[in-house]
Structure formats: C-alpha cells, structure tokens
Design a protein around this motif. Structure first.
Motif, PDB file in Angstrom:
ATOM      1  N   SER A 159      57.658  75.194  21.037  1.00 57.04           N
ATOM      2  CA  SER A 159      57.993  74.522  22.308  1.00 57.04           C
ATOM      3  C   SER A 159      56.789  73.868  22.959  1.00 57.04           C
ATOM      4  O   SER A 159      56.833  73.483  24.134  1.00 57.04           O
ATOM      5  N   GLU A 160      55.708  73.731  22.194  1.00 56.94           N
ATOM      6  CA  GLU A 160      54.520  73.093  22.760  1.00 56.94           C
ATOM      7  C   GLU A 160      54.759  71.587  22.901  1.00 56.94           C
ATOM      8  O   GLU A 160      55.190  70.922  21.961  1.00 56.94           O
ATOM      9  N   VAL A 161      54.474  71.095  24.096  1.00 50.84           N
ATOM     10  CA  VAL A 161      54.610  69.663  24.371  1.00 50.84           C
ATOM     11  C   VAL A 161      53.219  69.069  24.507  1.00 50.84           C
ATOM     12  O   VAL A 161      52.381  69.597  25.223  1.00 50.84           O
ATOM     13  N   LYS A 162      52.961  67.972  23.790  1.00 49.23           N
ATOM     14  CA  LYS A 162      51.666  67.310  23.891  1.00 49.23           C
ATOM     15  C   LYS A 162      51.844  65.858  24.302  1.00 49.23           C
ATOM     16  O   LYS A 162      52.712  65.165  23.759  1.00 49.23           O
ATOM     17  N   TRP A 163      51.022  65.441  25.243  1.00 49.70           N
ATOM     18  CA  TRP A 163      51.011  64.021  25.628  1.00 49.70           C
ATOM     19  C   TRP A 163      50.167  63.262  24.607  1.00 49.70           C
ATOM     20  O   TRP A 163      49.061  63.671  24.272  1.00 49.70           O
ATOM     21  N   LYS A 164      50.722  62.173  24.098  1.00 48.22           N
ATOM     22  CA  LYS A 164      49.996  61.395  23.081  1.00 48.22           C
ATOM     23  C   LYS A 164      49.340  60.148  23.680  1.00 48.22           C
ATOM     24  O   LYS A 164      48.197  59.836  23.406  1.00 48.22           O
ATOM     25  N   SER A 165      50.112  59.426  24.488  1.00 48.53           N
ATOM     26  CA  SER A 165      49.572  58.171  25.026  1.00 48.53           C
ATOM     27  C   SER A 165      50.554  57.577  26.025  1.00 48.53           C
ATOM     28  O   SER A 165      51.721  57.972  26.085  1.00 48.53           O
ATOM     29  N   TYR A 166      50.034  56.619  26.789  1.00 43.51           N
ATOM     30  CA  TYR A 166      50.915  55.738  27.554  1.00 43.51           C
ATOM     31  C   TYR A 166      51.135  54.518  26.667  1.00 43.51           C
ATOM     32  O   TYR A 166      50.184  53.831  26.277  1.00 43.51           O
ATOM     33  N   VAL A 167      52.382  54.223  26.346  1.00 44.33           N
ATOM     34  CA  VAL A 167      52.642  53.186  25.343  1.00 44.33           C
ATOM     35  C   VAL A 167      52.618  51.780  25.927  1.00 44.33           C
ATOM     36  O   VAL A 167      52.698  50.795  25.195  1.00 44.33           O
ATOM     37  N   GLY A 168      52.522  51.668  27.231  1.00 38.02           N
ATOM     38  CA  GLY A 168      52.361  50.337  27.831  1.00 38.02           C
ATOM     39  C   GLY A 168      53.641  49.725  28.365  1.00 38.02           C
ATOM     40  O   GLY A 168      53.599  48.652  28.981  1.00 38.02           O
ATOM     41  N   HIS A 169      54.757  50.379  28.148  1.00 43.54           N
ATOM     42  CA  HIS A 169      56.031  49.861  28.658  1.00 43.54           C
ATOM     43  C   HIS A 169      56.843  51.041  29.183  1.00 43.54           C
ATOM     44  O   HIS A 169      56.824  52.123  28.598  1.00 43.54           O
ATOM     45  N   SER A 170      57.555  50.802  30.262  1.00 45.38           N
ATOM     46  CA  SER A 170      58.382  51.853  30.827  1.00 45.38           C
ATOM     47  C   SER A 170      59.849  51.465  30.734  1.00 45.38           C
ATOM     48  O   SER A 170      60.183  50.334  30.385  1.00 45.38           O
ATOM     49  N   GLY A 171      60.733  52.416  31.055  1.00 39.95           N
ATOM     50  CA  GLY A 171      62.161  52.128  31.032  1.00 39.95           C
ATOM     51  C   GLY A 171      62.933  53.278  30.429  1.00 39.95           C
ATOM     52  O   GLY A 171      62.367  54.307  30.057  1.00 39.95           O
ATOM     53  N   THR A 172      64.220  53.080  30.351  1.00 40.23           N
ATOM     54  CA  THR A 172      65.079  54.083  29.741  1.00 40.23           C
ATOM     55  C   THR A 172      65.220  53.766  28.259  1.00 40.23           C
ATOM     56  O   THR A 172      65.900  52.817  27.880  1.00 40.23           O
ATOM     57  N   PHE A 173      64.525  54.540  27.454  1.00 38.54           N
ATOM     58  CA  PHE A 173      64.560  54.305  26.013  1.00 38.54           C
ATOM     59  C   PHE A 173      65.660  55.189  25.428  1.00 38.54           C
ATOM     60  O   PHE A 173      65.425  56.318  25.007  1.00 38.54           O
ATOM     61  N   GLY A 174      66.869  54.656  25.432  1.00 35.12           N
ATOM     62  CA  GLY A 174      68.052  55.447  25.108  1.00 35.12           C
ATOM     63  C   GLY A 174      68.258  55.674  23.638  1.00 35.12           C
ATOM     64  O   GLY A 174      69.069  56.525  23.252  1.00 35.12           O
ATOM     65  N   ALA A 175      67.594  54.903  22.802  1.00 27.66           N
ATOM     66  CA  ALA A 175      67.735  55.084  21.358  1.00 27.66           C
ATOM     67  C   ALA A 175      66.363  54.977  20.734  1.00 27.66           C
ATOM     68  O   ALA A 175      65.662  53.985  20.937  1.00 27.66           O
TER      69      ALA A 175
END
Lengths: 699, 165
Positions: A187-203
């Motif tokens: 259950s470890e969660v790691k932050w990898k990066s900010y990908v440069g775009h936001s929004g609801t990535f539903g798929a």
C-alpha cells in the motif's frame, strides 16, 4: 464521432441470448478499450491516432461499466458493473457477465485494473481503500474481495489506474497532474512527478514500452507519459473522444501501434515531428472522407524529407496552393481545398529552427467546408528569408497541435520559400522542375553520341529586388554517368565576378547535408562553383554494371543531389547576369587519365561546355580547335565539331537519356529534324512522347 | 498570434483568351466565358517515329551559330492598372495548369517561372522558358480586398511576347 460496426451489433443481438459463457479474446488486443455512457457502451481506441469506433452499444446491462481492466491471464475484460454491484467479466461477445464475489463491499468502483504479475483484479475507492479480488480459479481465495492492508489511508483523487507491464506497480495521475505509483502489496504510495497537465484522466493505459496513456475526459486529449524517465512528463499524443464518463483498459503487454496502414503522416523532416516515434502529426484514415485536396493516402510511417509522401503511393499533398509568395513582413494568400467540413490549423517555421512553435501558427481553427477557400495570413517581420517548412492539418477535431494523432482528416507538409519584401524570383525552368544537361566526355574527339557520359538535372532561381540580384540558387541531381573517365561538374555564372560573391554566406548541400568546404573555386576572377571534382566519388554503378544508370537492368536511385544558395556582397544589376541557365560544364578530374591525346592528366585545363559557351580561365586554350573540335574564339564559336555538332546539350525537361552506346538520334529520331531546321522544327524533340522507348534508359 | 484574417472567395475562375502578342482586354474574373485559348500551331506527333537518315549524330550538320538551346526568351509586359482598384498584388507566371471541363482552371503554383509582388498592376521583364511550354498561365492575386484573381492563359507566339494590358 461514434461509429458502431454493424456486424458487431448483429452478432450481439444473437449473443445476448447466450452470453453466459462467452469465449475469451483470442489474443492480447493492441487497441485500447474505452467504456463510456450511463448505459455501458464499449469503444475501441487506436491510441496512435485517437481514432475510436464503437465495439458494442448493447452490453447486456442497464447501467454503466467502470474500473475496466484487461486480464492477460485469461484474456477477458473485467469491470465493475453498476447494475449488479459486483465485478463483471466480459468476453469476446462484449456482454456483461456478473461474477459472484465473496465478501463484497457495498460500494461501486470506478478505478480498477487487473494485475499483470498475478491473476487478480484490484479496485480502489477514495476513503475506502484498495481491494483485491483473485481471479485464479485454483486459488483458495478465488473471487474473494479483500482490503489490501494499509490501503484505507490512501487518499488519491484518481479516476483510473493501470498496472505497469513489468514492475508490478499501479500508476495513476490525479486531477492536479501528479503521477503516483501504488504498491499493491504494501500500500505504499510514491509521488513520481508532476506531468505538466491537469484534469480528470478517466481512462489510463500502459503499453509494453512503459508508456502510460492518459485520456482526459473534458477534451478527449490523449497524453503519453514515458514512465521510464526520472520525472515523467505528459505530452499531447492524440485527439481522442471526450466524455464525462470514461474508463479504459488495455492489454499492457501489447505494442501501441495498430492498423498503421490506415494512418496518414506528414513528410517534413523529423525535427518537425513527423515519424511515429517522434509523436509525428498523423491522421487516422479508417473513415477517410475528410481530407485536403482530392485524395489522401496512408503510410506505415512518415516518409520524412528527402523522401516524400507523394513519391510513394498517391501524390496526395494537393490541398494547399500558395497563390502568392511569402514575403517578410507582408500578407500572403493561401487557397485551400477540403473534401468536407473540418477545422484547419497550419504552421510555418518562420525562424527556420526546425520546429513549429506556437507563435508560428498561421491558421487557427479555420472552419472550411467542402469547397475552396482563400485564407489571408501574415509573414512576421522577424521571419528569416530562405527555405523552410509549412504544415497543414485538417480534422473534425478543432485545436490540433503541430504534432500528435488525430482521429480523422489529413496532414500535408510543404517545403516553402520566404523571400524579402518586394522581391521577384525567376525560376528556370520552374520551382520544382529541372532541365537536363547531357555530355559526351571524349572532347576534343567525337564520341558515340549516347549523350550519357554525364547527365545532370539542373534548375536555378534568381531572387531580385529593384532590378538588382540578391541571391542565386542552383540545385540539381547527377542522373547518369556512362563514362570511365573521372570528371567533375561545375557551374560558372557568366557576368559575375568571384569578388561579388558573399562566400561565407553560401549554403552548399549534397544529399541534404551541409558541406563545410566552399564550392567557390579559388584563384579565378570568375565566379565558378564546383559541385564535385569527381562525380565517381558520389555515385556508383550497380552490381555487375559498368556504369551508373545507363545500362539496361542497371537502375538505381539517384545517388547525388546538390543545392547551392549564393548571396552577393553588393548590388549586382540583373542586366549583368541575363542568362538563367548560367554555364554548367564538366571538367577533367585533376590527376586522372583522360585519353591518350593528353600526355598528362589535363585536370581543370579540360572543360566541356554547351555549344558556343566560352571556357573559363582554367582551360588551356591550346586544346581549343584540337582533334575534332572546331572552336574559334575569335567569332565566339566553342565546343562544336566541324559539322557544328556539340559535346553537350541542354534538354528542357527531366530527360530520359539514351541507353549506353545508343546514339541520341536513334533514341530521339526527331533530333535530326530539330538540327536540320536549326530549331524551327520540333523544338521539344527531347520530350518523352518523341522517344524510342526501347532505346532510352528506364530505371 | 492572431494572424488570421480570413475571407472566402469562390475561386471558380473562368478563362478568357489572352494569347497572341497583343493580349486581350478581357478580365477573366468578370466573365463567364470558358477557355478559348488562341490556337497554337502544333506540328503533329507522328504515329510512327521517323527513321534517321544518318548512321550517327556525328554525320548531322548544324549551323555553327545554332546553339541547340531548348528554351526561348519571353518578354513580359503587364499593365492592368486601369482594371483594378487595388495597388498591392502578386503575380505568378506558371507552366503547370489544367482547364477543367467546367472552365475552372487548376493551377500548380508550386511550379512557376515567375513569382513577384507587383504594384499598381505593372510588371516588365524577360523570362527564359523551355521550348515544351507553349502555354503559360498568368495569375494575379490581390491582397487588400475581395477583388477576384486575374487569370489569363498565354499561348506562344512568334514574337515571344507576353503582353497583358
């Protein structure tokens, strides 16, 4: 655009009655599955272009399917059925088959995927946690839902997640654009990066190359994230379907490209984004009713310059006409033909840096119908003069960028020329055409007149302003060398002095590669431009062939192309250089034997020019009038036999030269009428329609 | 960058004749006449190519001052200043064009012999044109209004002059 395959609808009507034990998918599908709509509909998405089409609108359920995942262990799709409140299995009939999950929670799930490493489904819900359901019938916990220890504390605002193809981790991007990994055992969660775009990535989907694809609900844009990098970033990859309700699934070990035979690519150099691996501009042609001009064809990948989309398959870059030139700081006009309604976006690389910047967009979402339109645009004052590239993209999707996929339409790339304001350009014989210069190399003795010892395609462009020449461009191709002697090729510009040339400003390329050496010959007063000192260092005969492109069965691609752009130091009046062809000539390569009549290799002292063109100062004038040559400089007669016949001729087209040892008068019999009439009859005797086709060289 | 100032023109351009040395007074854009190019005397293509009367090109005799050029010099003199309201225009003289059955002309602007800005509808100059080009298309587009393009077909004449006035 939602197009359902009628054949699937028909088969579904049959299969809905007997869907209890649907067969698995036959193979790991390369397309991505996309579930949409309040009542589940399933789509197939080609992530390469964003093109999507309906697979099934009748999935045997009254509600939506979400949290989809493809299980490569049993080749079924799995998703959370909102009608049944449980995990559902979907086979190749695309019918929802609820499973009997033990220990099920009361929640529905819209975030889920099937593990690549183990035969188990995982679903996540914010505030509840990550759950595992074994799909292995041989396992003791088969179909049992269990909370992954510690996962109740995971608080990610995510809308889909996907398993990496080989590291066992789940990947997801939250609405702010932060990429996380989730270890499904700890259950470890790691932050990898900010990908440069936001929004609801539903798929979201993975491919076998560790690329994560994100489909944004609001606009359908598909982003590609290379997760193998330290700080992965999202780049716009394709224009896909928008939806308020999205969920995706994909066989994570499949490569991404599918159906490449139905994709149109641009053909600008790859720095502009042309090839698939460069996320090149590309349009799906599955439904190919929207295109520029009269046609569009597909390629397996971009034929980037100097190859051309038009020379392989259809000549389909035919939708844009540059009805005016492009002058720095001025307006210009385009004429555009589209087959049906769509949005046009276009770019010109004004600064010549090899890519299309956002401020180089000349047309933005111009809505065009099934007609011809004229568009006015501007060339900025900061634009660089010279050759550059333009890209035109037509699609039913508005707002396309210069790269990336589109679900329909066409991309057309054009090499264009920007000139200074108020300038005039004269082309000979035309912007994209050539004349041919054909030589016999046995001068000063008569040869066999097959006129293929050296054959060069040549064109020139003269750029003027206010009756002064600003620059000259010479371009050509070495088409044939039917000779054993080593010879060079050069162009003298009569009327121009060497000192008038801005030598440092010359741009000289061979086969599109910039040459560091100056072509401007040293030690001459004239401006002589040496294309090559020895054509045999540039081209080679084919296997079992004696010569380059003159013998039957000895065809090959043209192996040498060249281009020179020649600027001047000061003002050069156009009356100083009246001849558009200039003075192309061949010469003996220094140090090489050129026949028994020359006791030592003649080198630059032997030149062969068109009839009555004077030699340059490099020539030993003692050779003039020697052997069969009847040159008489006192009356400006040069390079002609006693009968007035030449050693070099110009043909006004891209000439199909005679085969080896075939006299030109037999390959082109009307040459005789042309000669005897002093050009009054058959001035176009060299055209293909007058050729004896059995005697000319054909590749 | 808001570069786009679009306007749409119907580009169904009908052709009127221009050929000959004197040129025509017709403006192609205001008429509905179809192509009527001055007839050009063509030597017919022989169905069967003749057999040379010599055994080799070296036996042929050419006038010593006949340089075998495959091009001709074309004198261009255009003055449509009285027919237009706009001063800024762009002139193209091109070899690649096709007159469709509808009378519309499809022009290959990517293979022109001359591309130049002109002011007040004026241009004078000389061009080298290869012998196989017995017809050329002249296209003048205007920048600052919806004035229709001025399109003419030119046919080769004995004087090798292209005059439009």
């Amino acid at each position: 655009m939602r197009i359902f395959f009628s054949i699937c609808v028909i088969c579904n009507l049959v299969l809905v009655l007997s869907s209890a034990n649907a067969a698995p998918f036959k193979e790991c599908p390369t397309q991505a599955f996309l579930g949409q709509s309040k009542v589940a509909s399933l789509y197939g998405v080609n992530l390469a272009t964003g093109y999507y089409s309906g697979i099934s609108s009748e999935m045997g359920t009254t509600d939506k399917i979400n949290a989809l995942g493809f299980n490569l262990h049993d080749s079924y799709l799995y998703g959370w059925s909102y009608e049944h409140g449980t995990l559902a299995k979907i086979g190749d009939d695309y019918q929802v088959e609820p499973t009997s999950v033990i220990n099920i929670t009361n929640s529905n799930f819209y975030v889920g995927d099937v593990s690549v490493e183990e035969n188990a489904y995982f679903a996540y819900r914010y505030g509840s946690g990550l759950y595992r359901i074994s799909l292995n019938p041989d396992s003791s916990d088969y179909n049992t839902m269990t909370l992954v220890p510690g996962s109740e504390s995971i608080s990610l605002s995510i809308y889909d997640m996907a398993f990496h193809p080989n590291n066992g981790l789940l990947y997801a991007v939250d609405r702010r654009g932060d990429l996380f990994t989730i270890d499904v055992t700890t259950s470890e969660v790691k932050w990898k990066s900010y990908v440069g775009h936001s929004g609801t990535f539903g798929a979201v989907y993975f491919d076998v190359d560790e690329n994560l694809y994100l489909s944004r609900n609001s606009d359908g844009i598909i982003f590609k994230v290379d997760t193998s990098t330290i700080r992965p970033e999202a780049v716009e990859f394709a224009a896909g379907p928008a939806s308020s309700n999205n969920d995706g699934a994909r066989c994570a070990i499949a490569p991404i490209i599918e159906n490449v035979s139905k994709i149109d690519f641009g053909d600008a150099p790859d720095s502009y984004g042309s090839r698939f691996e460069s996320n090149g501009a590309r349009h799906d042609l599955t439904v190919s009713t929207l295109f520029l001009g009269s046609a569009v064809d597909s390629e397996s990948d971009s034929y980037v310059h100097p190859l051309s989309d038009d020379e392989i398959g259809l000549d389909d870059d035919d939708g844009v006409s540059f009805v005016t030139g492009m002058e720095v700081g001025s307006d210009a006009l385009l004429s555009i033909v589209s087959s049906s309604a769509g949005y046009l976006n276009a770019w010109i690389d004004f600064n010549g840096d090899g890519d299309f910047d956002e401020d180089e967009k000349i047309v933005e979402n111009y809505f065009t119908n099934d007609s011809t339109s004229t568009v006015l645009y501007s060339i900025p004052a900061s634009a660089s003069s010279g050759a550059t590239w333009a890209r035109f993209r037509l699609s039913s999707t508005a707002g396309l960028g210069a790269i990336g996929g589109a679900s329909d339409g066409e991309v057309e790339d054009y090499k264009v020329e920007i000139t200074n304001a108020g300038s005039t350009t004269q082309y000979y014989p035309g912007q994209n055409d050539f004349v041919t210069i054909a030589y016999e190399d046995n001068w000063p003795f008569l040869g066999d007149f097959d006129m293929n010892d050296l054959v060069v395609f040549l064109r020139t462009a003269v750029v003027k302003k206010d009756n002064n020449i600003q620059s000259i461009k010479i371009a050509g191709k070495v088409v044939a060398v039917g000779a054993a002697y080593h010879s060079g090729f050069a162009v003298n510009i009569p009327g121009l002095k060497r000192e008038e040339v801005d030598e440092d400003g010359i741009i000289f390329t061979i086969n599109n590669k910039l040459q560091s050496a100056s072509p401007l010959e040293l030690g001459r007063e004239e401006a002589i431009f040496i294309v090559t000192n020895d054509v045999l260092t540039q081209v080679a005969a084919g296997e079992a062939c004696l010569f380059y492109r003159t013998e039957p069965g000895c065809g090959s691609d043209i192996q040498m192309e060249f281009s020179m752009t020649i600027p001047f130091v000061g003002l050069v009046p156009d009356t100083q250089i009246p001849n558009s062809l200039f003075d192309p000539f061949m010469f003996a390569t220094p140090g090489f034997y050129h026949g028994s009549s020359f006791t030592v290799p003649p080198g630059r002292s032997k030149e062969i020019h068109l009839k009555n063109m004077a030699p340059t100062s490099a020539v030993n004038t003692m050779f003039l009038g020697f052997g069969d040559d009847s040159s008489n400089p006192s009356v400006n007669m040069y390079y002609q036999s006693e009968n007035g016949m030449p050693w070099a001729i110009e043909l006004g087209t891209q000439w199909k030269h005679p085969q080896e040892y075939i006299d030109v008068v037999f390959a082109y019999p009307l040459f005789e009428r042309f000669i005897r009439s002093s050009g009054e009859e058959y001035p176009d005797w060299f055209m293909p329609k007058y050729a004896n086709k059995d005697l000319i060289f054909e590749k | 960058m808001n570069l786009l100032r679009n306007f749409i023109l119907a580009i169904t351009v009908f052709v009127s004749a221009c050929g000959g040395s004197a040129g025509s007074n017709e403006n192609s854009t205001n008429g509905s006449s179809v192509a009527d190019v001055d007839s050009i005397v063509n030597i017919p293509v022989d169905d069967v190519l003749p057999v040379p009367t010599v055994q080799s090109t070296k036996e042929l005799e050419a006038n010593q001052f006949f340089d075998l050029s495959s091009s001709y010099e074309l004198s261009v003199d255009i003055d449509i200043s009285k027919k237009i309201s706009e001063s800024r225009a762009f002139l193209s003289i091109c070899s690649d064009f096709e007159v469709l059955e509808s009378g519309e002309i499809k022009i290959g602007y990517e293979n022109c012999i001359l591309r130049t800005s002109i002011k007040n509808g004026l241009y004078k100059g000389n061009l080298n044109v290869t012998n196989d080009n017995e017809k050329l298309i002249v296209a003048i587009w205007f920048f600052d209004s919806d004035e229709k393009p001025y399109i003419k077909i030119w046919g080769k004449n004995d004087e090798n002059k292209l005059i439009i006035s």
